[in-house]
Design an enzyme around this catalytic site. Structure first.
Site, PDB file in Angstrom:
ATOM      1  N   ASP A 178      31.481  42.088 -17.010  1.00 53.13           N
ATOM      2  CA  ASP A 178      32.207  41.419 -18.087  1.00 53.13           C
ATOM      3  C   ASP A 178      32.113  39.924 -17.808  1.00 53.13           C
ATOM      4  O   ASP A 178      32.429  39.475 -16.707  1.00 53.13           O
ATOM      5  CB  ASP A 178      33.673  41.876 -18.045  1.00 53.13           C
ATOM      6  N   ASP A 282      32.872  38.284 -23.251  1.00 55.33           N
ATOM      7  CA  ASP A 282      34.236  38.227 -23.772  1.00 55.33           C
ATOM      8  C   ASP A 282      34.372  37.133 -24.844  1.00 55.33           C
ATOM      9  O   ASP A 282      33.938  35.992 -24.634  1.00 55.33           O
ATOM     10  CB  ASP A 282      35.182  37.922 -22.601  1.00 55.33           C
ATOM     11  N   GLU A 339      31.466  40.244 -27.565  1.00 58.76           N
ATOM     12  CA  GLU A 339      32.722  40.588 -28.233  1.00 58.76           C
ATOM     13  C   GLU A 339      32.983  39.503 -29.270  1.00 58.76           C
ATOM     14  O   GLU A 339      33.167  38.337 -28.917  1.00 58.76           O
ATOM     15  CB  GLU A 339      33.879  40.659 -27.232  1.00 58.76           C
ATOM     16  N   HIS A 410      39.673  48.735 -23.743  1.00 57.85           N
ATOM     17  CA  HIS A 410      40.890  48.440 -22.981  1.00 57.85           C
ATOM     18  C   HIS A 410      41.908  47.621 -23.786  1.00 57.85           C
ATOM     19  O   HIS A 410      42.944  47.257 -23.253  1.00 57.85           O
ATOM     20  CB  HIS A 410      40.495  47.673 -21.718  1.00 57.85           C
ATOM     21  N   ASP A 411      41.583  47.282 -25.034  1.00 55.92           N
ATOM     22  CA  ASP A 411      42.473  46.439 -25.851  1.00 55.92           C
ATOM     23  C   ASP A 411      43.153  47.199 -26.983  1.00 55.92           C
ATOM     24  O   ASP A 411      43.865  46.575 -27.782  1.00 55.92           O
ATOM     25  CB  ASP A 411      41.675  45.295 -26.495  1.00 55.92           C
TER      26      ASP A 411
HETATM   27  O1  ISL Z   1      41.222  39.579 -32.282  1.00 48.34           O
HETATM   28  C1  ISL Z   1      42.059  40.143 -31.692  1.00 48.34           C
HETATM   29  C2  ISL Z   1      43.326  40.535 -32.320  1.00 48.34           C
HETATM   30  O2  ISL Z   1      43.548  39.859 -33.485  1.00 48.34           O
HETATM   31  C3  ISL Z   1      42.004  40.517 -30.290  1.00 48.34           C
HETATM   32  O3  ISL Z   1      41.948  41.898 -30.166  1.00 48.34           O
HETATM   33  C4  ISL Z   1      40.862  39.882 -29.534  1.00 48.34           C
HETATM   34  O4  ISL Z   1      39.666  40.473 -29.919  1.00 48.34           O
HETATM   35  C5  ISL Z   1      41.045  40.135 -28.116  1.00 48.34           C
HETATM   36  O5  ISL Z   1      42.318  39.759 -27.719  1.00 48.34           O
HETATM   37  C6  ISL Z   1      40.014  39.452 -27.254  1.00 48.34           C
HETATM   38  O6  ISL Z   1      39.880  40.264 -26.162  1.00 48.34           O
HETATM   39  C7  ISL Z   1      39.196  39.877 -25.016  1.00 48.34           C
HETATM   40  O7  ISL Z   1      39.592  38.627 -24.532  1.00 48.34           O
HETATM   41  C8  ISL Z   1      40.922  38.517 -24.075  1.00 48.34           C
HETATM   42  C9  ISL Z   1      41.323  39.655 -23.141  1.00 48.34           C
HETATM   43  O8  ISL Z   1      42.703  39.666 -22.970  1.00 48.34           O
HETATM   44  C10 ISL Z   1      40.899  40.995 -23.663  1.00 48.34           C
HETATM   45  O9  ISL Z   1      41.217  42.019 -22.750  1.00 48.34           O
HETATM   46  C11 ISL Z   1      39.437  40.911 -23.932  1.00 48.34           C
HETATM   47  O10 ISL Z   1      38.869  42.136 -24.317  1.00 48.34           O
HETATM   48  C12 ISL Z   1      41.024  37.206 -23.363  1.00 48.34           C
HETATM   49  O11 ISL Z   1      40.064  37.109 -22.364  1.00 48.34           O
END
Ligand code: ISL
Ligand code: CA
Length: 637
Positions: A178, A282, A339, A410-411
């Site tokens: 990641d 990310d 992402e 994981h989100d």
């Molecule tokens: O867009 C979003 C919600 O409106 C979020 O889901 C966004 O895509 C997400 O928070 C981004 O995620 C990534 O970066 C974050 C981290 O906390 C997440 O775990 C990761 O997947 C910050 O690094």
């Protein structure tokens, strides 16, 4: 040149306009095709503004800037997709904290992953994506990196990492890391230097602005963080604010600075030289900020994030991605998946088309919640929407781009939980999702526990939460005067902790995940739903995954073949999702019942259709609840 006189139809016909309008309409629960209505389509921005007050000045301004940015049209796509090793991969995402703990501290570790390689090999996955394992103060579970070239002590050492990588490769399994390069931890050496001395070259690696108001104590603009509150943190000694789109310990990097970019490339190459096979990048679409002007109140009302339109697809994004790839990944044939929150189909094509040499593929999240819904408010997810989503992407995305296929990460709470079928159908739904994932075109990303049909957890109090996003939201609600119970209710369904509970391995204490106290609670039901039980039982979700993964790996038609849906125009069959995957000399047929009631087959099966995998033990004339079958046409099973 787009102006306020441009019509909605003209705007919708441009890539940026298409995605922005689609996203906005979907978020508010409208079908995107509303714009195709001639009365609506003929409205100009100015006229729409006058009639409805939408879009507001900030949104109009940001939109026009994006619409007028130079854009090279994509060359025509080839007739078939180019073969690539990563298109044939089956990826498995590991959340290391919750995978397997070998030393009893309640936290999964690298040695634990290595120990479970035989399990992963048995499942059949060919590539692992590890959520961050770098040194971090863990404000956001490792997405706040303190040192890119050091392993978090909780997870082990660099020797453990090298051993894991070698063992994975020895087992024919690739490994991607990641890569979090939109921000670093405020404890990263660069940020510490920046804090110490405004003349240090590292100072400009971050985004500093003077405050507003007479005392300069008001944030530079109205942007909010994804994790609640202002996106700006004040530093009294420096008398300036620094930007953090995520937690206040995750400081945004200033990609405008070429030295910073060079440092990042050096670090990426260091990992590639070690032999890692690629990266999941990310929030990579957020690295270029268009300006630091205030965000649109209307976007804020719709998305609950203020400022996003200023950076979700910034003016230098393509340039940065091309440079990053040329300097690093391209030299190693490394795989990248970006992402890219809020990026829709047209922008995704611009970020990943082969001719552009930017990213290989991206995560699009539009299917994770039904239109107008979000994960914080519970609702039964409708599989018909998933069908519509895939029909659109599978048919219209194109042959020069490649989808990622996933339901969980994981989100997000787990999809099988969001669908919330009657418990008697839980496993059938989990298998149905797997059948879809392994028979559509794209690279599948299985999230740990999907292969066990793991559902969502039962959180009973705020003390059980670990996720900074949910905790901040909860605290913000308390500050606004919401009663604790109501505040907890408002976060418990959406908390990212649902997907972060420990992997259930056995029926021993703590599901065999740890001999100590797990860092976050387990998902109920692990006494029966665990890897040991499922690897024993032939009709388990695990075995369904194993069979589907094997089928996909053995048959290129399931990877590269054309996607040909059937019965889509017949309203009698809207509860079914049926399609062919066709490549030279190979044909597969997939039939899926999206509902909890039996459905008639649109056409009788023929002897040439040989059943390969099903989520029911015996064939039947009707399609039973959530039935999902894959047939090979002609030829042996
Ligand atoms: O867009 C979003 C919600 O409106 C979020 O889901 C966004 O895509 C997400 O928070 C981004 O995620 C990534 O970066 C974050 C981290 O906390 C997440 O775990 C990761 O997947 C910050 O690094
Ligand atoms: Ca441990």
């Amino acid at each position: 040149m787009f102006t306020k006189q441009s019509t909605l139809k003209e705007i919708y016909n441009s890539p940026v306009g298409h995605d922005v309008i689609t996203t906005l309409l979907t978020q508010t629960g409208f079908p995107a095709c509303a714009v195709l209505n001639p009365l609506v389509g003929r409205l100009s921005l100015a006229r729409l503004q006058k009639l409805t007050g939408m879009p507001d000045a900030a949104l109009t301004n940001a939109l026009l800037k994006m619409l007028n940015a130079p854009d090279t049209p994509l060359p025509p796509a080839p007739d078939t997709p180019t073969p690539k090793w990563w298109k044939e991969a089956v990826v498995y995402q590991i959340y290391p904290r919750s995978f397997y703990d070998t030393n009893g501290d309640g936290i999964g570790d690298l040695a634990g992953i290595q120990k479970k390689l035989p399990y992963l090999k048995k499942l059949g996955v060919t590539m692992l994506w590890l959520s961050p394992i770098y040194d971090s103060p863990n404000d956001d579970c490792g997405y706040d990196i303190r040192d890119y070239q050091k392993i978090l002590a909780d997870f082990g050492t660099m020797e453990d990492f090298d051993a894991l990588l070698a063992a994975a490769h020895k087992n024919g399994i690739k490994l991607i890391m990641d890569l979090v390069i939109n921000h670093t931890s405020d404890e990263h050496a660069w940020f510490k230097k920046a804090l110490k001395d405004a003349n240090d070259p590292c100072h400009d690696y971050y985004i500093w602005r003077d405050g507003k108001g007479e005392d300069g104590m008001q944030p530079p603009n109205n942007w909010t963080s994804f994790f609640s509150g202002s996106a700006w943190r004040y530093f009294p000694k420096q008398k300036q604010f620094a930007l953090h789109l995520f937690s206040e310990k995750q400081m945004d990097l200033n990609w405008e600075n070429p030295n910073l970019r060079a440092e990042l490339y050096k670090m990426v190459n260091w990992w590639l030289d070690k032999g890692v096979d690629g990266f999941r990048l990310d929030v990579i679409s957020l690295i270029s900020k268009e300006s630091y002007a205030d965000g649109s109140p209307q976007i804020s009302a719709i998305s609950s994030i203020t400022g996003m339109e200023r950076y979700f697809y910034g003016p230098r994004l393509h340039e940065y991605l091309r440079e990053l790839r040329a300097e690093t990944f391209a030299k190693h044939d490394a795989f990248t998946v970006g992402e890219t929150p809020v990026v829709g189909m047209e922008l995704a094509r611009r970020l990943t088309a082969e001719s552009r040499a930017e990213l290989d593929t991206v995560f699009n999240f539009d299917h994770l919640d039904c239109p107008g819904k979000n994960r914080y408010k519970p609702y039964p997810y409708d599989l018909h929407y998933l069908k519509r989503y895939f029909l659109n992407w599978q048919q219209n995305y194109g042959n020069d781009v490649w989808m990622s296929l996933f339901f969980d990460n994981h989100d997000n709470p787990r999809m099988v939980g969001k669908i919330g079928a009657d418990p008697q159908y839980h496993d059938r739904v989990a298998k149905l999702l797997c059948t879809l994932q392994m028979t559509l075109r794209g690279t599948p990303f299985v999230y740990q526990g999907d292969e066990l049909g793991l559902g969502n957890a039962q959180f009973n109090s705020a003390e059980e939460l670990r996720d900074v996003e949910a905790i901040n939201r909860y605290n913000e609600l308390l500050e606004q005067g919401t009663a604790p119970e109501a505040a907890f209710d408002a976060v418990k369904h959406g908390t990212r902790d649902h997907a972060r509970t420990p992997m259930p391995w056995t029926r021993a204490k703590n599901a065999g995940f740890t001999t100590g106290e797990p860092w976050v609670k387990l998902t109920d039901g692990w006494e029966t739903r665990n890897a040991a039980a499922q690897t024993r039982e032939e009709d388990s979700v695990f075995h369904h995954y194993k069979r589907m993964i094997a089928l996909r790996r053995q048959n290129k038609a399931l990877v590269y073949g054309d996607f040909r849906p059937v019965f889509t125009r017949d309203s009698r069959y809207e509860d079914l999702f049926c399609y062919f995957r066709v490549a030279q000399g190979q044909r597969f047929y997939v039939e899926i019942n999206l509902t909890n009631t039996a459905q008639a087959r649109p056409a009788p099966l023929t002897p040439r259709q040989v059943l390969c995998v099903s989520n029911y033990a015996e064939p039947a004339s009707l399609l039973r609840p959530y039935e999902a079958n894959v047939y090979r046409i002609g030829g042996a099973k």
